[in-house]
Scaffold this motif. Structure first.
Motif, PDB file in Angstrom:
ATOM      1  N   ASP A  14       0.809  -1.224   0.000  1.00 51.16           N
ATOM      2  CA  ASP A  14       0.000   0.000   0.000  1.00 51.16           C
ATOM      3  C   ASP A  14       0.841   1.272   0.000  1.00 51.16           C
ATOM      4  N   LEU A  15       2.106   1.181   0.355  1.00 48.10           N
ATOM      5  CA  LEU A  15       2.985   2.358   0.304  1.00 48.10           C
ATOM      6  C   LEU A  15       3.111   2.903  -1.118  1.00 48.10           C
ATOM      7  N   GLY A  16       2.811   2.080  -2.116  1.00 47.68           N
ATOM      8  CA  GLY A  16       2.873   2.520  -3.506  1.00 47.68           C
ATOM      9  C   GLY A  16       1.558   3.040  -4.051  1.00 47.68           C
ATOM     10  N   ASN A  17       0.517   3.085  -3.229  1.00 47.40           N
ATOM     11  CA  ASN A  17      -0.750   3.658  -3.666  1.00 47.40           C
ATOM     12  C   ASN A  17      -0.619   5.168  -3.858  1.00 47.40           C
ATOM     13  N   VAL A  18      -1.280   5.686  -4.859  1.00 49.75           N
ATOM     14  CA  VAL A  18      -1.230   7.126  -5.132  1.00 49.75           C
ATOM     15  C   VAL A  18      -1.689   7.945  -3.925  1.00 49.75           C
ATOM     16  N   PRO A  19      -2.791   7.595  -3.238  1.00 45.24           N
ATOM     17  CA  PRO A  19      -3.209   8.406  -2.089  1.00 45.24           C
ATOM     18  C   PRO A  19      -2.211   8.412  -0.928  1.00 45.24           C
ATOM     19  N   VAL A  20      -1.298   7.466  -0.907  1.00 46.50           N
ATOM     20  CA  VAL A  20      -0.283   7.424   0.146  1.00 46.50           C
ATOM     21  C   VAL A  20       0.988   8.157  -0.303  1.00 46.50           C
ATOM     22  N   ALA A  21       1.478   7.848  -1.500  1.00 41.70           N
ATOM     23  CA  ALA A  21       2.775   8.363  -1.952  1.00 41.70           C
ATOM     24  C   ALA A  21       2.705   9.783  -2.506  1.00 41.70           C
TER      25      ALA A  21
END
Length: 160
Positions: A14-21
């Protein structure tokens, strides 16, 4: 049973999800622009905008199946890895000039690489991607980040 629990590998991927990164990169770009590094902030934003422009056509062209879903296509290259790599490393390159000089300037890049590596590891261990999918994303995005790094260096050398 897997060696690493799914709940952990899921969080890592999930660290690579747009809303996170993406917010990480946007905050770093805003900070750098406010401190006078508008060229670097713009270069990082353009690099992030180019990620889907590079990844999506390649996914459609290769139509590679995933490790756990051989009936599904579009797993090569890894968009999550590309997003994480450009967002976190771009943010690190933007923040590096403000982290305490040469002796401490390495830590933002180290943190970015750890976050990107954690993302890639989560994606592979979870079964979302083959290792080659991840490697392709890293290789594809490296020139984008080299351009961001060059833009940041040019800004630091300019007078004023």
């Amino acid at each position: 049973m897997r060696a690493v629990p799914d709940r952990i590998t899921e969080r890592l991927s999930d660290l690579g999800n747009v809303p996170v990164a993406l917010p990480v990169l946007l905050l770093a770009a805003a900070y750098a622009a406010r401190r006078g590094n508008r060229r670097g902030a713009l270069a990082a934003a353009v690099a992030m905008a180019l990620v889907p422009a590079l990844v999506v056509p390649l996914k459609e062209w290769t139509a590679r199946p995933g490790p756990l879903e051989p009936w599904a296509a579009g797993y090569y290259p890894s968009g999550h890895t590309a997003t994480a790599f450009v967002a976190y490393t771009g943010a690190a390159l933007l923040l590096r000039p403000y982290t305490g000089g040469a002796e401490w300037g390495w830590w933002p890049v180290a943190v970015a690489l750890v976050l990107t590596g954690a993302t890639a590891t989560g994606l592979v261990l979870r079964g979302y991607h083959w290792p080659l999918d991840v490697l392709a994303s890293l290789l594809m995005c490296t020139p984008l980040l080299l351009a961001v790094g060059r833009s940041c260096r040019r800004t630091r050398r300019s007078p004023g």
